[in-house]
Scaffold this motif. Structure first.
Motif, PDB file in Angstrom:
ATOM      1  N   ASP A  52     116.631  67.512   5.500  1.00 25.32           N
ATOM      2  CA  ASP A  52     117.522  67.272   6.638  1.00 25.32           C
ATOM      3  C   ASP A  52     116.732  67.463   7.936  1.00 25.32           C
ATOM      4  OD1 ASP A  52     119.772  66.500   5.346  1.00 25.32           O
ATOM      5  OD2 ASP A  52     120.858  68.381   5.534  1.00 25.32           O
ATOM      6  N   PRO A  53     116.710  66.462   8.792  1.00 29.77           N
ATOM      7  CA  PRO A  53     115.876  66.496  10.006  1.00 29.77           C
ATOM      8  C   PRO A  53     116.492  67.338  11.116  1.00 29.77           C
ATOM      9  CG  PRO A  53     117.081  64.442   9.902  1.00 29.77           C
ATOM     10  CD  PRO A  53     117.433  65.182   8.649  1.00 29.77           C
ATOM     11  N   THR A  54     116.502  68.649  10.922  1.00 24.79           N
ATOM     12  CA  THR A  54     117.145  69.545  11.890  1.00 24.79           C
ATOM     13  C   THR A  54     116.234  69.909  13.059  1.00 24.79           C
ATOM     14  OG1 THR A  54     116.500  71.420  10.493  1.00 24.79           O
ATOM     15  CG2 THR A  54     118.715  70.530  10.173  1.00 24.79           C
ATOM     16  N   ALA A  55     114.965  69.496  13.013  1.00 29.76           N
ATOM     17  CA  ALA A  55     114.018  69.751  14.105  1.00 29.76           C
ATOM     18  C   ALA A  55     113.028  68.603  14.150  1.00 29.76           C
ATOM     19  CB  ALA A  55     113.303  71.089  13.886  1.00 29.76           C
ATOM     20  N   ASP A  56     112.133  68.606  15.132  1.00 31.01           N
ATOM     21  CA  ASP A  56     111.162  67.513  15.250  1.00 31.01           C
ATOM     22  C   ASP A  56     109.852  67.843  14.545  1.00 31.01           C
ATOM     23  OD1 ASP A  56     110.204  69.446  16.956  1.00 31.01           O
ATOM     24  OD2 ASP A  56     110.159  68.177  18.741  1.00 31.01           O
ATOM     25  N   LEU A  82     113.595  61.877   0.718  1.00 33.64           N
ATOM     26  CA  LEU A  82     114.883  61.434   1.256  1.00 33.64           C
ATOM     27  C   LEU A  82     115.153  62.110   2.595  1.00 33.64           C
ATOM     28  CD1 LEU A  82     117.555  59.860   0.866  1.00 33.64           C
ATOM     29  CD2 LEU A  82     118.488  61.950  -0.160  1.00 33.64           C
ATOM     30  N   MET A  83     115.192  61.304   3.643  1.00 28.19           N
ATOM     31  CA  MET A  83     115.536  61.808   4.959  1.00 28.19           C
ATOM     32  C   MET A  83     117.055  61.876   5.099  1.00 28.19           C
ATOM     33  SD  MET A  83     112.737  62.420   6.666  1.00 28.19           S
ATOM     34  CE  MET A  83     112.218  63.066   5.086  1.00 28.19           C
ATOM     35  N   GLY A  84     117.533  63.011   5.568  1.00 30.67           N
ATOM     36  CA  GLY A  84     118.974  63.209   5.671  1.00 30.67           C
ATOM     37  C   GLY A  84     119.553  62.717   6.982  1.00 30.67           C
ATOM     38  N   GLY A  85     119.348  61.434   7.276  1.00 24.42           N
ATOM     39  CA  GLY A  85     119.920  60.890   8.507  1.00 24.42           C
ATOM     40  C   GLY A  85     121.434  60.898   8.499  1.00 24.42           C
ATOM     41  N   GLY A  86     122.025  60.868   7.289  1.00 28.39           N
ATOM     42  CA  GLY A  86     123.482  60.930   7.163  1.00 28.39           C
ATOM     43  C   GLY A  86     123.975  62.344   6.994  1.00 28.39           C
ATOM     44  N   THR A  87     123.419  63.076   6.014  1.00 32.82           N
ATOM     45  CA  THR A  87     123.834  64.467   5.794  1.00 32.82           C
ATOM     46  C   THR A  87     123.506  65.343   6.997  1.00 32.82           C
ATOM     47  OG1 THR A  87     121.777  64.659   4.517  1.00 32.82           O
ATOM     48  CG2 THR A  87     123.831  64.534   3.277  1.00 32.82           C
ATOM     49  N   GLY A  88     122.474  64.944   7.754  1.00 30.03           N
ATOM     50  CA  GLY A  88     122.130  65.709   8.957  1.00 30.03           C
ATOM     51  C   GLY A  88     123.223  65.669  10.011  1.00 30.03           C
ATOM     52  N   THR A 104     122.745  64.399  17.675  1.00 29.17           N
ATOM     53  CA  THR A 104     123.051  62.992  17.920  1.00 29.17           C
ATOM     54  C   THR A 104     122.242  62.122  16.959  1.00 29.17           C
ATOM     55  OG1 THR A 104     121.253  62.717  19.524  1.00 29.17           O
ATOM     56  CG2 THR A 104     123.384  63.506  20.372  1.00 29.17           C
ATOM     57  N   LYS A 105     122.653  60.865  16.807  1.00 30.79           N
ATOM     58  CA  LYS A 105     121.913  59.920  15.953  1.00 30.79           C
ATOM     59  C   LYS A 105     120.493  59.742  16.460  1.00 30.79           C
ATOM     60  CE  LYS A 105     125.752  57.028  14.268  1.00 30.79           C
ATOM     61  NZ  LYS A 105     126.298  55.650  14.232  1.00 30.79           N
ATOM     62  N   GLU A 106     120.333  59.692  17.779  1.00 33.86           N
ATOM     63  CA  GLU A 106     119.008  59.484  18.366  1.00 33.86           C
ATOM     64  C   GLU A 106     118.065  60.640  18.028  1.00 33.86           C
ATOM     65  OE1 GLU A 106     121.933  56.991  20.078  1.00 33.86           O
ATOM     66  OE2 GLU A 106     121.894  59.197  20.042  1.00 33.86           O
ATOM     67  N   THR A 107     118.589  61.867  18.115  1.00 38.21           N
ATOM     68  CA  THR A 107     117.776  63.044  17.788  1.00 38.21           C
ATOM     69  C   THR A 107     117.369  63.028  16.321  1.00 38.21           C
ATOM     70  OG1 THR A 107     118.849  64.387  19.495  1.00 38.21           O
ATOM     71  CG2 THR A 107     117.746  65.570  17.711  1.00 38.21           C
ATOM     72  N   ILE A 108     118.314  62.687  15.457  1.00 36.55           N
ATOM     73  CA  ILE A 108     118.040  62.638  14.018  1.00 36.55           C
ATOM     74  C   ILE A 108     116.980  61.592  13.707  1.00 36.55           C
ATOM     75  CG2 ILE A 108     119.042  62.044  11.776  1.00 36.55           C
ATOM     76  CD1 ILE A 108     121.652  63.343  12.757  1.00 36.55           C
ATOM     77  N   GLU A 109     117.079  60.409  14.308  1.00 39.57           N
ATOM     78  CA  GLU A 109     116.105  59.344  14.071  1.00 39.57           C
ATOM     79  C   GLU A 109     114.710  59.763  14.540  1.00 39.57           C
ATOM     80  OE1 GLU A 109     117.613  55.878  15.986  1.00 39.57           O
ATOM     81  OE2 GLU A 109     119.288  55.616  14.581  1.00 39.57           O
ATOM     82  N   ASN A 134     116.316  56.824   3.692  1.00 42.66           N
ATOM     83  CA  ASN A 134     117.198  57.577   4.576  1.00 42.66           C
ATOM     84  C   ASN A 134     118.638  57.425   4.088  1.00 42.66           C
ATOM     85  OD1 ASN A 134     118.744  58.573   6.779  1.00 42.66           O
ATOM     86  ND2 ASN A 134     117.091  58.071   8.201  1.00 42.66           N
ATOM     87  N   ASN A 135     119.309  58.541   3.837  1.00 39.23           N
ATOM     88  CA  ASN A 135     120.675  58.428   3.311  1.00 39.23           C
ATOM     89  C   ASN A 135     121.682  57.937   4.343  1.00 39.23           C
ATOM     90  OD1 ASN A 135     121.239  60.750   4.828  1.00 39.23           O
ATOM     91  ND2 ASN A 135     121.331  62.107   3.051  1.00 39.23           N
ATOM     92  N   ALA A 136     121.232  57.782   5.586  1.00 38.83           N
ATOM     93  CA  ALA A 136     122.103  57.155   6.585  1.00 38.83           C
ATOM     94  C   ALA A 136     122.428  55.715   6.174  1.00 38.83           C
ATOM     95  CB  ALA A 136     121.433  57.164   7.959  1.00 38.83           C
ATOM     96  N   ASP A 137     121.527  55.095   5.396  1.00 36.32           N
ATOM     97  CA  ASP A 137     121.717  53.705   4.990  1.00 36.32           C
ATOM     98  C   ASP A 137     122.980  53.514   4.159  1.00 36.32           C
ATOM     99  OD1 ASP A 137     119.362  53.148   6.269  1.00 36.32           O
ATOM    100  OD2 ASP A 137     118.141  53.083   4.460  1.00 36.32           O
TER     101      ASP A 137
END
Length: 421
Positions: A52-56, A82-88, A104-109, A134-137
């Motif tokens: 989960d992309p909780t930081a950069d 697996l990047m958690g763009g959705g679960t994040g 935000t979506k931008e931060t996650i991306e 990316n599970n955002a898909d």
């Protein structure tokens, strides 16, 4: 960053890949040891680990997963990161007593892009090798009613509430938002199984309940077997998660944690944690590490240096590892090169009335996290500048003192920085 050189996986000839994972203490829980060991040993595991992309930046807490992915890829297995763009967008409640900050979506991306760049040091994403998805898909466009009807009947609320990841949050109040996380993670495994033939999920031991949700969903929906294995959490001898310092997390990004500070973190681990970290995190032959178990005193310090060098090389490259080791020897053993010590260039914008106070030097060079911490360090006698102890928190230094070679500022026995103008 210098590209990582992929070395041939070295292990005892009589030991299988899975046996080595066990010998190193990496494996915590498995759903079916016989089947998992067979798949891993034969290079037939298509496995995923979620981030989960909780930081950069990735941090030491991710280190175990990255090392496992690298080991298994070397043995012929195929990793899926697996990047958690959705679960994040929700936040994992596992191991938490409070709710995560919404992003935000931008931060996650942005964070996902940073993760991939760092992962490439460990994992080969070449054609036909590892893949990143990316599970955002598939999560962000879900129809809620359809999802409830299709997935909801396969989850028991009673069993979910009994899961360890929810128990901790129940004490302070578990939000319905977080309650959905297990369904999301189970759905991820279900989708990866169908899209990429993913037959196994690996993760930290605190993820066991979420991982079982995925294997059960695949069994119920598809009538197929999928497997899960948890890896040992990186804990110190006191049972606390490693990778935290007084200034926060130990990051893999050199801009957030310098290679020198990264090296020093591992060089200073407790005596009781050295061998364990060598087994879990390095790629040294297990026989060499087992021989170190009898080391004491100065030899144990040598083991710490080996640990620090190997991990710094793995994350930042051999050149940076050599620089960090050289700087450490110069500062603590009287050898090596001072030019490789951590350094910070301060500007006149940070001066007050044309001079620099000691608290500013400590804070700007990141030797302390806050100015108040810097003041306490001075008052407690823990600050030295060019071999002279500073006892007055109002002490100042002229610009010319920071020119040329600058000032060597030390906080405590192990934190140094060369500050120049």
């Amino acid at each position: 960053m210098v590209p990582l050189i992929y070395l041939k996986y070295t292990r005892r000839k009589s030991m299988t890949v899975y046996e080595e994972l066990k010998a190193r203490g990496l494996i915590a829980q498995v759903t079916n040891e016989e089947e998992i060991s067979k798949m891993v040993n034969e290079g037939k595991a298509v496995f995923y680990i979620g981030f989960d992309p909780t930081a950069d930046s990735l941090h030491v807490g991710h280190f175990m997963a990255l090392c496992l992915m690298k080991r298994l890829q070397m043995a012929g297995n195929k990793p899926i990161a697996l990047m958690g763009g959705g679960t994040g967008m929700i936040g994992d409640p596992s191991g938490r007593t409070d709710m995560r900050t919404m992003m935000t979506k931008e931060t996650i991306e942005h964070n996902c892009k940073c993760f991939k760049k760092q992962m490439e040091r460990f994992i080969d994403f070449g054609e036909g090798k590892a893949i990143m998805v990316n599970n955002a898909d598939w999560l962000l466009d879900l129809n809620y009613i359809e999802f409830l009807r299709d997935i909801g009947p396969h989850f028991s609320v009673n069993r979910m509430l009994a899961a360890e990841c929810y128990k901790q949050r129940m004490e302070k109040g578990l939000s319905f938002l977080e309650f959905n996380y297990m369904l999301m993670q189970g759905f991820d495994f279900y989708m990866l199984y169908q899209k990429y033939g993913c037959n196994m999920e690996f993760g930290g031991d605190d993820q066991w309940s979420n991982m079982l949700a995925g294997t059960e969903l695949i069994r119920r929906k598809l009538g197929k077997d999928a497997h899960a294995m948890t890896i040992t959490l990186l804990l110190n001898s006191e049972g606390k998660k490693m990778g935290k310092t007084a200034n926060g997390a130990v990051w893999l990004d050199p801009e957030k944690t310098t290679p020198y500070d990264f090296y020093q973190y591992w060089r200073n681990v407790d005596d009781g944690d050295v061998i364990k970290c060598l087994k879990l995190l390095t790629f040294l032959p297990i026989e060499e590490i087992l021989a170190m178990e009898a080391w004491e005193g100065a030899k144990l310090n040598e083991a710490k240096e080996i640990l620090a060098f190997e991990l710094t090389k793995l994350v930042h490259g051999e050149e940076e590892a050599n620089k960090a080791q050289s700087a450490a020897k110069a500062l603590f053993a009287g050898g090596g090169s001072l030019e490789n010590m951590p350094s910070f260039t301060i500007s006149m914008e940070d001066a007050r009335d044309g001079v620099f106070d000691i608290i500013t030097l400590l804070h700007k060079s990141r030797l302390v996290a806050t100015r108040s911490e810097g003041r306490r360090a001075v008052e407690q006698g823990g600050v030295v500048v060019n071999d002279e102890k500073v006892t007055d928190f109002a002490a100042t230094f002229k610009p010319e003192e920071l020119q040329g070679e600058g000032l060597i500022v030390r906080k405590g026995k192990k934190k140094f920085c060369k500050v120049t103008l």
